[in-house]
Write a protein that holds these residues in place. Structure first.
Motif, short mmCIF file in Angstrom:
data_model
loop_
_atom_site.label_atom_id
_atom_site.label_comp_id
_atom_site.label_asym_id
_atom_site.label_seq_id
_atom_site.Cartn_x
_atom_site.Cartn_y
_atom_site.Cartn_z
N ASP A 96 46.75 46.60 39.47
CA ASP A 96 45.72 45.71 38.77
C ASP A 96 44.41 45.43 39.63
O ASP A 96 44.40 45.33 40.89
N VAL A 97 43.38 45.64 38.74
CA VAL A 97 42.16 45.35 39.35
C VAL A 97 41.30 44.55 38.65
O VAL A 97 41.48 44.49 37.26
N HIS A 98 40.10 44.02 39.24
CA HIS A 98 39.29 43.20 38.46
C HIS A 98 38.21 43.98 37.54
O HIS A 98 37.61 45.08 38.15
N PRO A 99 38.09 43.84 36.21
CA PRO A 99 37.04 44.53 35.43
C PRO A 99 35.75 44.42 35.88
O PRO A 99 35.56 43.08 36.06
N ASP A 100 34.87 45.32 35.96
CA ASP A 100 33.36 45.08 36.20
C ASP A 100 32.47 45.69 35.24
O ASP A 100 31.42 45.57 35.45
N ASP A 101 33.07 45.88 34.07
CA ASP A 101 32.26 46.41 33.05
C ASP A 101 32.30 45.89 31.46
O ASP A 101 32.28 46.53 30.38
#
Length: 467
Positions: free
Chosen positions: A282-287
């Protein structure tokens, strides 16, 4: 073997009928885009002629194969005929949307390049292209394909104009580039084509692309259209984990334990089943789209944002992909979307090998747009015909499914007329071609014998027309 021949004979009969029906529907869809029936008839000849067995495909060679006394009819169709090629592209996209309705569609974007010898060709400049293996003088075009588990069709294309070319008013005027066409990056062109495809009725749920199309603005635009995405990224690409810490992709994936890598099948090749090891984190969304920027971005409210890694079983080489889905998603689904992206390369091979996508030898805007359109129409008719044959014919364990290249061979033998090669026609075309080349040679020699101020592209074009 006789049983297999009988099965192929049945497929050939189905292919003949499906080809005729599909060819008629496509030409009927674009019929209203022509101002005159003569141009419409020439377009039908050109689309069929692109599939003939000739060494190269351009106006000269196709005119000879079709029995024309010269290339003028085809050249007129490409450059000066009253033909709304933009509307024709929309009609073809709508027809393809109807054929793919109810199927699992992934929109895949990629670019390909054609080597050129002069920057006077519209959009030609020194730029990178994987097709030519590096940086060189070439045209680059971005293509959008609709890919399902059983079909792959290019539905749109956009010629990339480098910034210096787009700003050169003189070259734009010579090439006939419309005033409304301005410089746009490849991701901007991709987003515009995806938007047009959805407007045309393509029922897609995913978008896929390589590292060129991993920018935040494009991903934000894809999310605003309601699509999930899977785009390639570099190993050094920076992502943010769920704790808010920034990592390079190659370092973050090291947090995956050895036992968490999963081996999954990605397709079949000539040497057997292709399998890779896959992992995700999992990664943090930036969009998030603009209307959601103030919301609390978490997995439950804004979908699943993950980093996916693919590792080669033997070399250990790792590739990385940034993915987002509107809701919960399984790794197997993301793997399927990532693997669909590779299939656009097969459409390029089909277009360049069988429908002359890179052989037009055109220099102006209208000519490029129309040649590429007719090439894509021919390829789309092939793809839709193959899909119809697969649905109608029974599967045989001793035969691989019918492919587009194999369909072309059947059509050349059973449906398409052979290239015209009677003696009088060949002699006429040989004499015409050699005389035209002789006149062009004299014009070029006279031009170089008279030194003077450097002519502009407009003056050069005028001299060549007089010759």
């Amino acid at each position: 073997m006789t049983t297999y021949q009988d099965a192929v004979a049945v497929e050939a009969t189905v292919a003949e009928q499906a080809w005729g029906e599909t060819f008629g529907r496509v030409l009927g869809a674009v019929a209203g885009c022509f101002a005159r029936r003569e141009a419409r008839a020439t377009a039908a000849e050109l689309v069929a002629g692109l599939l003939l067995e000739v060494d190269t495909r351009n106006c000269w060679t196709l005119a000879q194969a079709l029995g024309h006394p010269g290339p003028h009819r085809l050249q007129h169709l490409l450059s000066r005929a009253r033909f709304d090629h933009d509307h024709a592209r929309e009609q073809v996209a709508r027809l393809v949307a109807g054929e793919l309705a109810g199927r699992d569609v992934v929109l895949v974007v990629d670019e390909t390049g054609d080597a050129k010898s002069s920057t006077d060709c519209v959009g030609a400049g020194r730029q990178y292209s994987g097709a030519i293996g590096g940086v060189g003088l070439c045209q680059v075009a971005v293509h959008l394909a609709a890919v399902t588990p059983t079909a792959k069709v290019i539905i749109d294309r956009a010629l990339y104009l480098p910034a210096d070319w787009a700003a050169d008013e003189e070259r734009r005027e010579v090439a006939g580039v419309p005033e409304e066409v301005v410089f746009a990056t490849k991701p901007q062109q991709a987003l515009a084509m995806v938007t047009d495809a959805l407007t045309a009725g393509i029922e897609a749920t995913w978008f896929a692309g390589d590292e060129v199309y991993c920018g935040r603005e494009l991903r934000r635009g894809i999310r605003s259209l309601g699509l999930g995405y899977a785009v390639g990224i570099a190993a050094t690409y920076q992502v943010t984990d769920t704790a808010g810490q920034r990592w390079e992709a190659r370092k973050l994936i090291n947090k995956v334990r050895p036992g968490q890598w999963m081996r999954r099948r990605t397709g079949h090749g000539t040497k057997g089943t292709r399998e890779y090891d896959w992992a995700w984190i999992d990664v943090h969304p930036d969009d998030a789209p603009a209307e959601n920027e103030n919301e609390n971005e978490n997995e439950n409210e804004n979908g699943a944002s993950v980093l996916v890694a693919r590792r080669h079983r033997y070399t250990g080489e790792v590739s990385f992909f940034r993915c987002w889905a509107p809701g919960d998603v399984a790794l197997g689904t993301l793997v399927e979307v990532i693997c669909r992206r590779w299939r656009i390369e097969e459409t390029f091979q089909l277009g360049k090998g069988f429908t002359g996508l890179d052989q037009g030898q055109v220099t102006c805007w209208n000519s490029w747009m129309r040649w590429s359109l007719f090439s894509l129409i021919a390829a789309a008719v092939l793809a839709v015909t193959v899909a119809a044959v697969h649905e109608a014919a029974e599967e045989r364990s001793g035969l691989v499914p019918l492919t587009c290249p194999e369909l072309v061979r059947l059509l050349r033998a059973l449906v398409l007329p052979p290239p015209v090669r009677d003696r009088d026609h060949v002699l006429h075309r040989t004499a015409w071609r050699r005389h035209h080349q002789a006149v062009a040679t004299v014009c070029h020699q006279q031009r170089h014998l008279h030194p003077g101020p450097r002519r502009s592209p407009l003056d050069v074009r005028f001299v060549l027309v007089l010759c």
